[in-house]
Scaffold this motif. Structure first.
Motif, short mmCIF file in Angstrom:
data_model
loop_
_atom_site.label_atom_id
_atom_site.label_comp_id
_atom_site.label_asym_id
_atom_site.label_seq_id
_atom_site.Cartn_x
_atom_site.Cartn_y
_atom_site.Cartn_z
N VAL A 113 46.25 107.18 20.70
CA VAL A 113 45.47 107.38 21.91
C VAL A 113 44.01 107.09 21.59
CG1 VAL A 113 44.58 109.11 23.48
CG2 VAL A 113 47.01 109.05 22.98
N SER A 114 43.42 106.18 22.36
CA SER A 114 42.03 105.84 22.09
C SER A 114 41.09 106.41 23.15
CB SER A 114 41.86 104.33 22.00
OG SER A 114 42.26 103.73 23.20
N THR B 84 47.22 99.25 25.78
CA THR B 84 46.31 98.11 25.87
C THR B 84 46.87 96.89 25.15
OG1 THR B 84 45.15 98.94 23.93
CG2 THR B 84 44.24 99.51 26.06
N GLY B 85 47.97 97.10 24.45
CA GLY B 85 48.58 95.98 23.75
C GLY B 85 49.51 95.18 24.64
N CYS B 86 50.41 95.88 25.33
CA CYS B 86 51.43 95.19 26.12
C CYS B 86 51.31 95.49 27.61
CB CYS B 86 52.82 95.55 25.61
SG CYS B 86 53.20 97.31 25.71
N ASP B 87 50.26 96.19 28.01
CA ASP B 87 50.03 96.51 29.42
C ASP B 87 51.12 97.38 30.02
OD1 ASP B 87 47.70 95.13 29.31
OD2 ASP B 87 48.40 93.40 30.44
N ALA B 88 51.92 98.02 29.19
CA ALA B 88 52.95 98.91 29.71
C ALA B 88 52.30 100.18 30.25
CB ALA B 88 53.94 99.26 28.61
N VAL B 89 52.90 100.72 31.29
CA VAL B 89 52.49 102.01 31.82
C VAL B 89 53.66 102.97 31.65
CG1 VAL B 89 51.73 103.27 33.86
CG2 VAL B 89 50.93 100.95 33.48
N GLY B 122 45.68 103.56 24.98
CA GLY B 122 45.84 103.37 23.54
C GLY B 122 46.95 102.38 23.26
N LEU B 123 47.56 102.51 22.09
CA LEU B 123 48.65 101.61 21.71
C LEU B 123 49.95 102.40 21.69
CD1 LEU B 123 46.95 99.62 18.81
CD2 LEU B 123 47.48 98.79 21.10
N CYS B 124 50.96 101.82 22.32
CA CYS B 124 52.27 102.48 22.33
C CYS B 124 52.92 102.35 20.95
CB CYS B 124 53.16 101.88 23.40
SG CYS B 124 53.71 100.19 23.04
N GLY B 125 54.05 102.98 20.78
CA GLY B 125 54.74 102.97 19.49
C GLY B 125 54.98 101.57 18.98
N GLU B 126 55.53 100.72 19.85
CA GLU B 126 55.78 99.33 19.48
C GLU B 126 54.51 98.63 19.01
OE1 GLU B 126 58.32 97.16 18.91
OE2 GLU B 126 59.31 99.11 19.02
N CYS B 127 53.50 98.69 19.87
CA CYS B 127 52.29 97.91 19.63
C CYS B 127 51.47 98.43 18.45
CB CYS B 127 51.43 97.91 20.88
SG CYS B 127 52.15 96.93 22.22
N SER B 128 51.58 99.70 18.15
CA SER B 128 50.77 100.20 17.04
C SER B 128 51.32 99.72 15.70
CB SER B 128 50.68 101.73 17.08
OG SER B 128 51.95 102.30 16.96
N LYS B 129 52.52 99.15 15.73
CA LYS B 129 53.05 98.55 14.50
C LYS B 129 52.64 97.08 14.40
CE LYS B 129 57.44 100.97 15.22
NZ LYS B 129 58.74 100.58 15.81
N ASN B 130 52.20 96.53 15.46
CA ASN B 130 51.96 95.08 15.69
C ASN B 130 52.25 94.23 14.46
OD1 ASN B 130 49.55 95.38 14.20
ND2 ASN B 130 48.39 94.13 15.63
#
Lengths: 130, 130
Positions: A113-114, B84-89, B122-130
């Motif tokens: 979370v940012s 903010t990585g994949c625009d998922a809500v 922020g970054l979701c679980g998927e995206c925070s692994k990018n």
DNA sequence: TTGTAAATAATAATTGTTCTCAAATAGGAG
DNA sequence: CTCCTATTTGAGAACAATTATTATTTACAA
């Protein structure tokens, strides 16, 4: 010298403008406010620099009202009220998002979370008398 | 009869579509999803009916991501996470805005609060692994 | 069937935002 | 001071999301 100081970096004027107002202005509002001191400024310059400031963390976008973004030079997380009557964006400095919620959110998605944003929608004092 | 049932009220299909998905779709996403069953639907019809549903309180706009509105058929106030990585809500059903804050907000502006919205970025679980 | 009001598709128009590009400018090196 | 280069800018075109318009189609009742 006269023209030099006048044309010297409109960027500074844009930042100054948004720092000196409490109305959480849109790009258009900033443009309008700058007309007086910088009649030859371009709307594109306003957008360009607002985007830059945001990237630099100098300002943040606090709301999108009727499709237009609203900015704030106060980058500390704080609560807003959006009036659906007059499109005003007001601060609610006395309110705060419980810190514990941020941690729960990060845990909930398993990510990072940012930022967090809390806003209330309704009618402001003026508009509720309409 | 065949064509009759097929063309019978696309409005229902739009509402159905948004009720059956958890992705908090944009108008464009709804349009894309409806292509299969309603290849002749118009994007304007999607926008028009989404606006209508919102006015009727059947759906709500829960976020604006990169300038496009995202909708949700769950009109109960609940917390969202925007990646903010994949625009998922995403929903954060386990979190809640403290009820007391709403009252404080109304008092703070001296007006009426009709809704509140809390979202984390922020970054979701998927995206925070990018 | 026929009249009427609502719903729709297609498309034009509008609006907020970004991009392009050439001209103006600042700031440094000589 | 003068030239050079990188930055900043203005103007307007381009773009994407949204809204308005208009003619057509549909549902439904008389």
């Amino acid at each position: 010298m006269e023209t030099q100081t006048k044309n010297f970096r409109k960027r500074g004027a844009i930042l100054e403008c948004i720092r000196c107002t409490k109305t959480h202005p849109s790009a258009d509002m900033v443009y309008a406010m700058l007309q007086k001191d910088h009649p030859d400024i371009s709307l594109a310059t306003v957008y360009r620099n607002l985007a830059l400031f945001r990237k630099q963390g100098l300002i943040q976008c606090v709301a999108t009202v009727n499709g237009t973004e609203r900015f704030d030079a106060n980058t500390a997380p704080h609560v807003h009220f959006i009036c659906t009557g007059c499109d005003a964006v007001l601060d609610l400095p006395e309110l705060q998002v419980p810190q514990s919620l941020c941690g729960e959110a990060a845990a909930g998605v398993g990510g990072q979370v940012s930022a967090c944003q809390l806003s209330f929608t309704g009618l402001c004092g003026e508009c509720s008398k309409n």
